[in-house]
Design a protein around this motif. Structure first.
Motif, PDB file in Angstrom:
ATOM      1  N   UNK A 119       0.857  -1.186   0.000  1.00  0.00           N
ATOM      2  CA  UNK A 119       0.000   0.000   0.000  1.00  0.00           C
ATOM      3  C   UNK A 119       0.895   1.240   0.000  1.00  0.00           C
ATOM      4  N   UNK A 120       1.185   1.763  -1.201  1.00  0.00           N
ATOM      5  CA  UNK A 120       2.172   2.841  -1.305  1.00  0.00           C
ATOM      6  C   UNK A 120       1.657   4.169  -0.772  1.00  0.00           C
ATOM      7  N   UNK A 121       0.347   4.360  -0.756  1.00  0.00           N
ATOM      8  CA  UNK A 121      -0.192   5.566  -0.131  1.00  0.00           C
ATOM      9  C   UNK A 121       0.127   5.551   1.366  1.00  0.00           C
ATOM     10  N   UNK A 122      -0.135   4.416   2.019  1.00  0.00           N
ATOM     11  CA  UNK A 122       0.176   4.295   3.442  1.00  0.00           C
ATOM     12  C   UNK A 122       1.664   4.347   3.713  1.00  0.00           C
ATOM     13  N   UNK A 123       2.459   3.703   2.865  1.00  0.00           N
ATOM     14  CA  UNK A 123       3.911   3.721   3.035  1.00  0.00           C
ATOM     15  C   UNK A 123       4.442   5.145   2.948  1.00  0.00           C
TER      16      UNK A 123
ATOM     17  N   UNK B  53      14.104  12.853  -6.271  1.00  0.00           N
ATOM     18  CA  UNK B  53      13.546  11.635  -6.872  1.00  0.00           C
ATOM     19  C   UNK B  53      13.131  10.592  -5.848  1.00  0.00           C
ATOM     20  N   UNK B  54      13.698  10.638  -4.637  1.00  0.00           N
ATOM     21  CA  UNK B  54      13.283   9.669  -3.625  1.00  0.00           C
ATOM     22  C   UNK B  54      11.843   9.901  -3.183  1.00  0.00           C
TER      23      UNK B  54
ATOM     24  N   UNK C 242       5.791   8.724  -5.572  1.00  0.00           N
ATOM     25  CA  UNK C 242       4.525   9.422  -5.820  1.00  0.00           C
ATOM     26  C   UNK C 242       4.046   9.192  -7.246  1.00  0.00           C
ATOM     27  N   UNK C 243       4.971   9.248  -8.191  1.00  0.00           N
ATOM     28  CA  UNK C 243       4.603   9.037  -9.591  1.00  0.00           C
ATOM     29  C   UNK C 243       4.040   7.650  -9.835  1.00  0.00           C
ATOM     30  N   UNK C 244       4.621   6.637  -9.174  1.00  0.00           N
ATOM     31  CA  UNK C 244       4.118   5.272  -9.326  1.00  0.00           C
ATOM     32  C   UNK C 244       2.705   5.129  -8.788  1.00  0.00           C
ATOM     33  N   UNK C 245       2.289   6.090  -7.969  1.00  0.00           N
ATOM     34  CA  UNK C 245       0.960   6.039  -7.363  1.00  0.00           C
ATOM     35  C   UNK C 245      -0.058   6.914  -8.088  1.00  0.00           C
ATOM     36  N   UNK C 246       0.356   8.105  -8.538  1.00  0.00           N
ATOM     37  CA  UNK C 246      -0.623   9.059  -9.069  1.00  0.00           C
ATOM     38  C   UNK C 246      -0.365   9.493 -10.510  1.00  0.00           C
TER      39      UNK C 246
ATOM     40  N   UNK D 128       7.406   9.019 -15.110  1.00  0.00           N
ATOM     41  CA  UNK D 128       7.809   9.439 -13.763  1.00  0.00           C
ATOM     42  C   UNK D 128       9.207  10.047 -13.786  1.00  0.00           C
ATOM     43  N   UNK D 129      10.136   9.346 -14.422  1.00  0.00           N
ATOM     44  CA  UNK D 129      11.520   9.838 -14.508  1.00  0.00           C
ATOM     45  C   UNK D 129      11.585  11.055 -15.417  1.00  0.00           C
TER      46      UNK D 129
END
Length: 414
Positions: A147-151, A287-288, A293-297, A391-392
């Motif tokens: 769950x990347x939002x929670x992470x 980028x960290x 964030x990009x992978x999520x939104x 993203x990149x």
């Protein structure tokens, strides 16, 4: 003869990882065609590689974001806010491109009677509710479930909290980040074997005969994604950097898009994007945060998938679409895409939301989802390659716009 392993490993170190992946791709196609029985067993290599990436990616995101914020120095620029604006602009542009392409090339569907055994979100409110609950999820469960939002929520919170911790604590977060990054580098070195296994398994199991019945739909989907990647995204990047954007565009597509195409998971491709950002010379503080964030939104490919498949259902049912409704669909698809899961096929589950705009029943919408899974061998691969490479691309474009120098391989510095 004893020097053979040493020379082999030296050859691997001298050869580009992209070249090795292409070799694995070609070898996988050959094995799948000549030895289909053995290909099923070899697919284990691909499954292991994807699982290894998915396992390490949540820990990597948590460690990198926490360490980046904990060790951030006051006054040091991160450029995250303009990157988020680029993400939003790119996703909305993708939805508009998909609407135009669907009007120019209307596509019908052969809707089947069986529906996928999946429960889609009941509305936009359900998506927002899920996102809110993901934010306050248990951190251990968030890491386990991916769950990347929670992470991100926990990593950002702890990162800011550790700013007030002792120097030894902040150094511990940095050492943990470096250790996890080293493990990720080892996993990525096995990408050629992983791609080999993924290709052999996919071709042996499904082949491409099933895709012929949906060729026009695939052409509209893939064509829209290519137009976004090669025309719209470069225009957005040019607006930012005022230089030729294509060296950077092609570098991101080659270095990030290829691996994302085969893993079919934006989350699994996070470690690859982190390494690419490092090679490009981007600030780790930027980028960290922007890559997870990009992978999520940042889901331009998902917006295209949602829009094209929805309008294909609309065309099949003979529903008339006016311009205001098309604009509303673009906005809805962009918002829905931001809530798409970072795993393979995540965007398909949000198609019923867009279909509800036209009064299409949930049963019919789920038949469209079933069609999406049929063509997912190609659709989801291209979609993920577009999402992840962008993203990149947008992260690098924002850094260049703020005066940073980006080292593009085989090209002059931008």
């Amino acid at each position: 003869m004893s020097d053979l392993p040493t020379r082999f490993f030296r050859f691997l170190n001298r050869t580009s990882l992209v070249v090795q992946i292409i070799v694995g791709l070609v070898a996988g196609c050959v094995v799948a065609l000549l030895f289909p029985a053995a290909a099923q067993s070899l697919s284990l290599l691909g499954d292991l590689f994807v699982q290894a990436l998915k396992s390490v990616a949540p820990v990597l995101v948590f460690a990198l974001v926490t360490a980046s914020l904990a060790n951030h120095r006051r006054g040091q620029p991160t450029h995250v806010r303009p990157i988020l604006l680029l993400y939003a602009l790119g996703t909305l542009s993708a939805a508009v491109v998909a609407v135009v392409a669907s009007f120019l090339f209307p596509t019908g569907l052969e809707l089947v009677s069986d529906t996928a055994d999946i429960t889609p979100p009941s509305g936009v409110a359900a998506v927002l509710k899920t996102l809110l609950f993901n934010v306050v999820d248990n951190p251990v469960r968030a890491l386990i479930d991916g769950n990347y939002i929670g992470i991100l929520a926990w990593a950002i919170g702890l990162g800011f909290a550790f700013r007030h911790a002792g120097e030894s604590t902040r150094q511990l977060t940095a050492d943990l980040s470096a250790g996890v990054s080293l493990i990720v580098k080892v996993v990525i070195r096995f990408a050629p074997l992983g791609v080999f296994g993924l290709v052999t398994g996919t071709l042996a199991q499904s082949g491409f005969a099933v895709l012929l019945g949906y060729l026009q739909l695939l052409l509209v989907l893939v064509g829209s994604m290519l137009f976004l990647a090669l025309v719209i995204n470069p225009l957005i990047v040019y607006w930012q950097i005022r230089h030729n954007p294509y060296p950077l565009v092609f570098t991101c597509l080659r270095e990030s898009g290829i691996t994302a195409f085969f893993t079919r998971s934006s989350a699994a491709n996070i470690p690859v994007n982190m390494q690419l950002c490092q090679r490009l010379g981007l600030h780790k503080e930027t980028y960290s945060v922007s890559i997870p964030l990009g992978a999520t939104i940042n889901m331009g490919g998902a917006a295209i998938t949602i829009t094209v498949l929805t309008l294909a259902a609309v065309h099949t049912l003979g529903i008339q679409v006016d311009v205001p409704t098309a604009i509303l669909l673009s906005l809805l698809a962009a918002v829905c895409a931001c809530g798409a899961s970072g795993v393979a096929g995540g965007s398909l589950l949000l198609i019923p939301l867009a279909c509800s705009l036209f009064g299409i029943s949930n049963d019919l919408a789920m038949q469209v989802v079933a069609v999406g899974f049929i063509i997912g061998v190609v659709q989801d691969s291209v979609e993920t390659a577009l999402n992840s490479s962008t993203d990149v691309l947008f992260t690098a474009a924002s850094c260049i716009a703020h005066g940073d120098t980006v080292e593009v391989e085989d090209q002059q510095s931008v």
